[in-house]
Write an enzyme that holds these catalytic residues in place. Structure first.
Site, PDB file in Angstrom:
ATOM      1  N   LYS A   9       0.832  -1.205   0.000  1.00 57.21           N
ATOM      2  CA  LYS A   9       0.000   0.000   0.000  1.00 57.21           C
ATOM      3  C   LYS A   9       0.868   1.257   0.000  1.00 57.21           C
ATOM      4  O   LYS A   9       2.067   1.193   0.299  1.00 57.21           O
ATOM      5  CB  LYS A   9      -0.897  -0.016   1.247  1.00 57.21           C
ATOM      6  N   TYR A  49     -12.596  -3.212  -2.487  1.00 59.53           N
ATOM      7  CA  TYR A  49     -13.035  -3.015  -1.108  1.00 59.53           C
ATOM      8  C   TYR A  49     -14.564  -2.892  -1.036  1.00 59.53           C
ATOM      9  O   TYR A  49     -15.094  -2.153  -0.200  1.00 59.53           O
ATOM     10  CB  TYR A  49     -12.358  -1.787  -0.498  1.00 59.53           C
ATOM     11  N   PHE A  57     -16.231   5.382   6.754  1.00 57.86           N
ATOM     12  CA  PHE A  57     -14.838   5.747   6.486  1.00 57.86           C
ATOM     13  C   PHE A  57     -14.322   5.227   5.147  1.00 57.86           C
ATOM     14  O   PHE A  57     -13.113   5.256   4.891  1.00 57.86           O
ATOM     15  CB  PHE A  57     -13.939   5.261   7.625  1.00 57.86           C
ATOM     16  N   ARG A  85      -1.128 -14.579   4.663  1.00 58.67           N
ATOM     17  CA  ARG A  85      -1.988 -13.925   5.679  1.00 58.67           C
ATOM     18  C   ARG A  85      -1.326 -14.014   7.052  1.00 58.67           C
ATOM     19  O   ARG A  85      -1.350 -13.048   7.822  1.00 58.67           O
ATOM     20  CB  ARG A  85      -3.375 -14.584   5.745  1.00 58.67           C
ATOM     21  N   THR A  91      -5.564  -7.059  10.904  1.00 58.31           N
ATOM     22  CA  THR A  91      -5.751  -5.746  10.276  1.00 58.31           C
ATOM     23  C   THR A  91      -5.124  -4.603  11.084  1.00 58.31           C
ATOM     24  O   THR A  91      -4.481  -3.723  10.510  1.00 58.31           O
ATOM     25  CB  THR A  91      -7.270  -5.476  10.092  1.00 58.31           C
ATOM     26  N   ARG A 102       2.604  -6.408   9.514  1.00 60.24           N
ATOM     27  CA  ARG A 102       1.862  -5.309  10.152  1.00 60.24           C
ATOM     28  C   ARG A 102       2.373  -5.072  11.572  1.00 60.24           C
ATOM     29  O   ARG A 102       2.471  -3.929  12.030  1.00 60.24           O
ATOM     30  CB  ARG A 102       0.360  -5.611  10.134  1.00 60.24           C
ATOM     31  N   ASN A 112      -1.784   0.156   7.234  1.00 55.37           N
ATOM     32  CA  ASN A 112      -1.238  -1.128   7.702  1.00 55.37           C
ATOM     33  C   ASN A 112      -0.417  -1.847   6.635  1.00 55.37           C
ATOM     34  O   ASN A 112      -0.339  -3.068   6.596  1.00 55.37           O
ATOM     35  CB  ASN A 112      -2.368  -2.008   8.258  1.00 55.37           C
ATOM     36  N   HIS A 115      -1.895  -5.333   1.667  1.00 54.77           N
ATOM     37  CA  HIS A 115      -3.115  -6.116   1.465  1.00 54.77           C
ATOM     38  C   HIS A 115      -2.698  -7.531   1.092  1.00 54.77           C
ATOM     39  O   HIS A 115      -1.759  -7.715   0.316  1.00 54.77           O
ATOM     40  CB  HIS A 115      -3.970  -5.545   0.317  1.00 54.77           C
ATOM     41  N   GLU A 126      -8.917 -11.953  -7.029  1.00 58.63           N
ATOM     42  CA  GLU A 126      -8.061 -10.759  -6.896  1.00 58.63           C
ATOM     43  C   GLU A 126      -6.849 -10.817  -7.821  1.00 58.63           C
ATOM     44  O   GLU A 126      -6.437  -9.791  -8.376  1.00 58.63           O
ATOM     45  CB  GLU A 126      -7.624 -10.596  -5.430  1.00 58.63           C
TER      46      GLU A 126
HETATM   47  N1  UDP Z   1      -9.792  -0.540   7.207  1.00 56.62           N
HETATM   48  C1  UDP Z   1      -9.870   0.600   7.993  1.00 56.62           C
HETATM   49  N2  UDP Z   1     -10.738   0.595   9.072  1.00 56.62           N
HETATM   50  C2  UDP Z   1     -11.506  -0.467   9.386  1.00 56.62           C
HETATM   51  C3  UDP Z   1     -11.447  -1.615   8.572  1.00 56.62           C
HETATM   52  C4  UDP Z   1     -10.562  -1.628   7.495  1.00 56.62           C
HETATM   53  O1  UDP Z   1      -9.172   1.578   7.746  1.00 56.62           O
HETATM   54  O2  UDP Z   1     -12.256  -0.406  10.376  1.00 56.62           O
HETATM   55  C5  UDP Z   1      -8.860  -0.565   6.043  1.00 56.62           C
HETATM   56  C6  UDP Z   1      -7.527  -1.240   6.389  1.00 56.62           C
HETATM   57  O3  UDP Z   1      -6.497  -0.586   5.644  1.00 56.62           O
HETATM   58  C7  UDP Z   1      -7.738  -2.655   5.881  1.00 56.62           C
HETATM   59  C8  UDP Z   1      -8.602  -2.411   4.646  1.00 56.62           C
HETATM   60  O4  UDP Z   1      -9.440  -1.320   4.990  1.00 56.62           O
HETATM   61  O5  UDP Z   1      -6.512  -3.309   5.589  1.00 56.62           O
HETATM   62  C9  UDP Z   1      -9.423  -3.617   4.232  1.00 56.62           C
HETATM   63  O6  UDP Z   1     -10.191  -4.052   5.308  1.00 56.62           O
HETATM   64  P1  UDP Z   1     -10.342  -5.597   5.656  1.00 56.62           P
HETATM   65  O7  UDP Z   1     -11.384  -5.723   6.712  1.00 56.62           O
HETATM   66  O8  UDP Z   1     -10.543  -6.382   4.410  1.00 56.62           O
HETATM   67  O9  UDP Z   1      -8.936  -5.955   6.366  1.00 56.62           O
HETATM   68  P2  UDP Z   1      -7.674  -6.788   5.847  1.00 56.62           P
HETATM   69  O10 UDP Z   1      -8.194  -7.962   5.050  1.00 56.62           O
HETATM   70  O11 UDP Z   1      -6.827  -5.855   5.032  1.00 56.62           O
HETATM   71  O12 UDP Z   1      -6.967  -7.230   7.107  1.00 56.62           O
HETATM   72 MG    MG Z   2      -9.549  -7.998   3.467  1.00 53.29          MG
END
Ligand code: UDP
Ligand code: MG
Length: 153
Positions: A9, A49, A57, A85, A91, A102, A112, A115, A126
């Protein structure tokens, strides 16, 4: 063998962490089969997303992903979706364990660093979303016998 999608990112690009993160995947024994720098458009982010689109947000997340280009990568390996993962961590960078990407490089939920596809099904979709067939390379991983037992792959 499985493939997964990783995006470094803008938080990684801007902080100069691209090399360190790619090195982690190389050190682990994963094969890089696709890699490019791209700018994520509104359209792509709204699809990628989609599960967050109704969140208050969402605009903030989208803007954060457009601060700079990103590096999209396709990694290949045995159970690579789960392996990546696990290397990524949860996250929220503040609660991610030390040793994860992370956990080691972020203190934020949004900023973070990375992705990573969260399931084999998502990974298939994806990888296709970000890479054309001709941008993915099928080449021998010469150290395969030193990376896995011959009945693991
Ligand atoms: N995100 C955020 N606030 C939240 C949830 C997600 O800013 O409450 C952002 C964060 O950068 C995250 C991305 O949106 O990595 C995608 O969200 P997801 O729940 O898919 O998390 P990930 O799979 O990346 O752990
Ligand atoms: Mg995700």
């Amino acid at each position: 063998m499985e493939k997964t999608l990783v995006i470094l990112k803008p938080s990684a690009v801007q902080r100069g962490l691209i090399g360190k993160i790619i090195t982690r995947f190389e050190d682990k024994g994963l094969q890089i089969v696709g890699m490019k720098m791209i700018f994520l458009t509104d359209n792509v982010l709204e699809v990628h997303y989609a599960h967050l689109k109704e969140k208050p947000f969402f605009k903030r997340i989208k803007e954060s992903m457009q601060v700079s280009p990103v590096v999209a990568m396709c990694l290949k390996g045995v159970s690579v979706v789960d392996v990546v993962r696990a290397m990524t961590g949860p996250t929220n960078g503040r609660s991610a364990q030390a040793g994860t990407i992370r956990g080691d490089f972020s203190v934020s939920v949004q900023e973070n660093i990375i992705h990573a596809s969260d399931s084999v099904e998502a990974a298939k979709i994806e990888v296709k979303r970000f890479f054309k067939e001709e941008e993915l390379f099928d080449y021998p991983q010469l150290m395969l016998p030193n990376i896995y037992a011959n009945d693991e792959y």
